[in-house]
Scaffold this motif. Structure first.
Motif, PDB file in Angstrom:
ATOM      1  N   PRO A 102      13.415  54.432  90.680  1.00 39.56           N
ATOM      2  CA  PRO A 102      12.308  53.689  90.574  1.00 39.56           C
ATOM      3  C   PRO A 102      12.062  52.732  91.692  1.00 39.56           C
ATOM      4  CG  PRO A 102      13.349  53.814  88.588  1.00 39.56           C
ATOM      5  CD  PRO A 102      14.175  54.584  89.337  1.00 39.56           C
ATOM      6  N   GLU A 103      13.073  52.125  92.381  1.00 35.90           N
ATOM      7  CA  GLU A 103      13.162  51.345  93.458  1.00 35.90           C
ATOM      8  C   GLU A 103      12.429  52.043  94.484  1.00 35.90           C
ATOM      9  OE1 GLU A 103      15.609  49.728  90.528  1.00 35.90           O
ATOM     10  OE2 GLU A 103      15.782  51.894  91.822  1.00 35.90           O
ATOM     11  N   ALA A 130       6.744  53.382  97.783  1.00 34.01           N
ATOM     12  CA  ALA A 130       5.773  54.350  98.434  1.00 34.01           C
ATOM     13  C   ALA A 130       4.302  53.872  98.388  1.00 34.01           C
ATOM     14  CB  ALA A 130       5.615  55.714  97.726  1.00 34.01           C
ATOM     15  N   GLY A 131       3.629  54.226  99.507  1.00 32.51           N
ATOM     16  CA  GLY A 131       2.099  53.362  99.446  1.00 32.51           C
ATOM     17  C   GLY A 131       1.039  54.651  99.463  1.00 32.51           C
ATOM     18  N   ASP A 132      -0.109  54.309  98.941  1.00 30.62           N
ATOM     19  CA  ASP A 132      -1.145  55.087  98.826  1.00 30.62           C
ATOM     20  C   ASP A 132      -1.960  55.777 100.243  1.00 30.62           C
ATOM     21  OD1 ASP A 132      -0.998  55.725  96.151  1.00 30.62           O
ATOM     22  OD2 ASP A 132      -1.964  53.773  95.852  1.00 30.62           O
ATOM     23  N   ALA A 133      -1.801  55.159 101.141  1.00 28.73           N
ATOM     24  CA  ALA A 133      -2.672  55.405 102.495  1.00 28.73           C
ATOM     25  C   ALA A 133      -2.193  56.766 103.267  1.00 28.73           C
ATOM     26  CB  ALA A 133      -2.296  54.249 103.498  1.00 28.73           C
ATOM     27  N   GLY A 134      -3.332  57.405 103.181  1.00 33.57           N
ATOM     28  CA  GLY A 134      -3.254  58.552 103.964  1.00 33.57           C
ATOM     29  C   GLY A 134      -3.857  58.667 105.397  1.00 33.57           C
ATOM     30  N   SER A 135      -3.731  59.648 106.193  1.00 27.82           N
ATOM     31  CA  SER A 135      -4.412  59.745 107.583  1.00 27.82           C
ATOM     32  C   SER A 135      -5.815  60.207 107.378  1.00 27.82           C
ATOM     33  CB  SER A 135      -3.779  60.622 108.441  1.00 27.82           C
ATOM     34  OG  SER A 135      -3.437  61.884 108.155  1.00 27.82           O
ATOM     35  N   LYS A 184      -5.541  63.768 102.462  1.00 23.79           N
ATOM     36  CA  LYS A 184      -5.826  63.013 101.222  1.00 23.79           C
ATOM     37  C   LYS A 184      -4.473  62.392 100.748  1.00 23.79           C
ATOM     38  CE  LYS A 184     -10.104  65.227  99.519  1.00 23.79           C
ATOM     39  NZ  LYS A 184     -10.592  65.744  98.442  1.00 23.79           N
ATOM     40  N   GLY A 185      -3.419  62.936 101.359  1.00 23.82           N
ATOM     41  CA  GLY A 185      -2.142  62.525 100.743  1.00 23.82           C
ATOM     42  C   GLY A 185      -1.577  61.307 101.299  1.00 23.82           C
ATOM     43  N   GLY A 186      -0.791  60.629 100.674  1.00 23.25           N
ATOM     44  CA  GLY A 186       0.029  59.382 101.415  1.00 23.25           C
ATOM     45  C   GLY A 186       1.523  59.604 100.644  1.00 23.25           C
ATOM     46  N   MET A 187       2.215  58.491 101.024  1.00 23.66           N
ATOM     47  CA  MET A 187       3.841  58.752 100.695  1.00 23.66           C
ATOM     48  C   MET A 187       3.857  59.164  99.239  1.00 23.66           C
ATOM     49  SD  MET A 187       6.218  59.065 102.409  1.00 23.66           S
ATOM     50  CE  MET A 187       5.589  58.579 104.046  1.00 23.66           C
ATOM     51  N   LYS A 188       3.072  58.457  98.206  1.00 18.96           N
ATOM     52  CA  LYS A 188       3.338  58.980  96.854  1.00 18.96           C
ATOM     53  C   LYS A 188       3.621  60.198  96.665  1.00 18.96           C
ATOM     54  CE  LYS A 188       2.021  54.615  94.713  1.00 18.96           C
ATOM     55  NZ  LYS A 188       1.283  53.966  93.530  1.00 18.96           N
TER      56      LYS A 188
END
Length: 367
Positions: free
Chosen positions: A199-200, A205-210, A214-218
């Protein structure tokens, strides 16, 4: 921990931002040619599958749709135009290395529906066995929100699980997984290895994508969960440099997510945990063949019980009724009753249409 150097089968995910210039909408031809060198280099010792975005990005440029948000029908039109260009670009890049390319378009339904999943797996396995390099992309021309993966990170992980890959490489616009966004937090640290997604870790993880993706680190963490559960290690590394895979093997920054079971064992465990929908009873010759590691042919089946469809799990019994294991069948119960005890070259005459030679493939069987 798995590495590129000891992997037998590798899936490589390529995002739109690596392939397509955001400002002009043009293909980054030099980058793709360098990637083709990497693929040819890896192919000398491993099987390679590419999961590539880029059809919508290429198509929107060709259609003059600009960079604004597209309506669904515009995205599908852009994909229809761009997919031709994307496939041709890969073919032209890989052909000088003597590599044959294959285009495989999938949707989420192809992995959630067991019959379609088995069909996809069989097609990919056949292409790989024939030495081709499959180029997999989401079928954006027909997929709606309900049947979309939505991002190619998770689709790549599903492809890796489907083909039993040892390593999944996510070529990204960052060089690994960080404790925070390194673009805004100078104290962010990169992880070299993540053995467990806690969980840590998820909270970091963030949501921002390039821009074009559409994908981010999540989504990358979601991909890592899917891949590692299937016995496939996953690595995130920077993809923008020329020959990023060679750089990865030579020690470029990256984050590895470890798998704690090999792909074949993970698949067998998944099959063994299913509830069987029917039973097939084998003759003594078929029992010996299975114990020798062979697939189950219709000729070795002496009895069938239950009602099941293609791709569903069935228990495998010997002549005395002892359960040997179970597997995913490539024929329905009714079809199995028709072809049981017959040679594979008789199937078409019996059913009235061509069928697969194997009833249950050894890779779809847990004994």
């Amino acid at each position: 921990m798995a590495t590129l150097s000891d992997a037998r089968r590798i899936v490589i995910k390529i995002g739109s931002a690596l392939l397509v210039d955001r400002r002009t909408g043009a293909l980054k031809a030099d980058w793709l040619r360098a990637l083709a060198e990497d693929v040819a280099w890896l192919k000398t010792r491993a099987e390679v599958i590419l999961v590539s975005s880029g059809s919508i990005a290429l198509g929107r440029g060709a259609l003059g749709l600009g960079l604004s948000e597209l309506a669904l029908e515009q995205s599908q039109a852009a994909a229809a135009v761009g997919q031709i260009r994307l496939a041709r670009a890969y073919e032209e890049a890989l052909a000088p290395h003597g590599l044959t390319t294959a285009q495989v378009l999938v949707t989420l339904e192809d992995s959630s529906d067991r019959r379609r999943y088995l069909n996809s797996r069989a097609t990919l396995e056949t292409l790989i066995s024939l030495g081709a390099v499959p180029i997999v992309n989401e079928n954006d021309t027909v997929a709606t929100d309900e049947i979309r993966y939505g991002d190619n990170d998770r689709m790549a992980a599903q492809v890796a699980a489907t083909v039993g890959a040892d390593v999944l490489v996510l070529l990204s616009d960052v060089d690994g997984f960080y404790s925070a966004n390194p673009a805004v937090d100078p104290r962010a640290r990169r992880y070299d290895v993540i053995d467990q997604i806690t969980p840590e870790i998820e909270a970091m993880a963030g949501d921002a994508g390039s821009g074009l993706s559409k994908g981010g680190m999540k989504t990358k963490l979601m991909a890592a969960k899917t891949a590692t559960a299937a016995g496939c290690a996953m690595v995130i590394t920077h993809g923008e440099a020329l020959r990023p895979l060679k750089a990865l093997e030579e020690g470029a920054n990256a984050t590895w997510f470890t798998a704690h079971i090999d792909p074949q064992a993970a698949r067998k465990r998944w099959i063994a945990a299913m509830k069987p929908r029917g039973e097939v009873t084998l003759d003594a010759g078929a029992v010996r063949a299975l114990r020798a590691g062979r697939s189950l042919l219709p000729a070795g089946v002496s009895g069938v019980s239950g009602t099941y469809g293609r791709g569903q799990p069935v228990a495998i019994l010997d002549g005395a009724g002892h359960v040997l294991g179970q597997g995913l069948t490539r024929y329905t119960a009714a079809e199995t009753r028709t072809i049981k005890g017959h040679r594979s070259d008789e199937i078409e005459a019996l059913l009235g249409y061509p069928g697969r030679a194997v009833l249950i493939h050894r890779d779809d069987m847990a004994l």
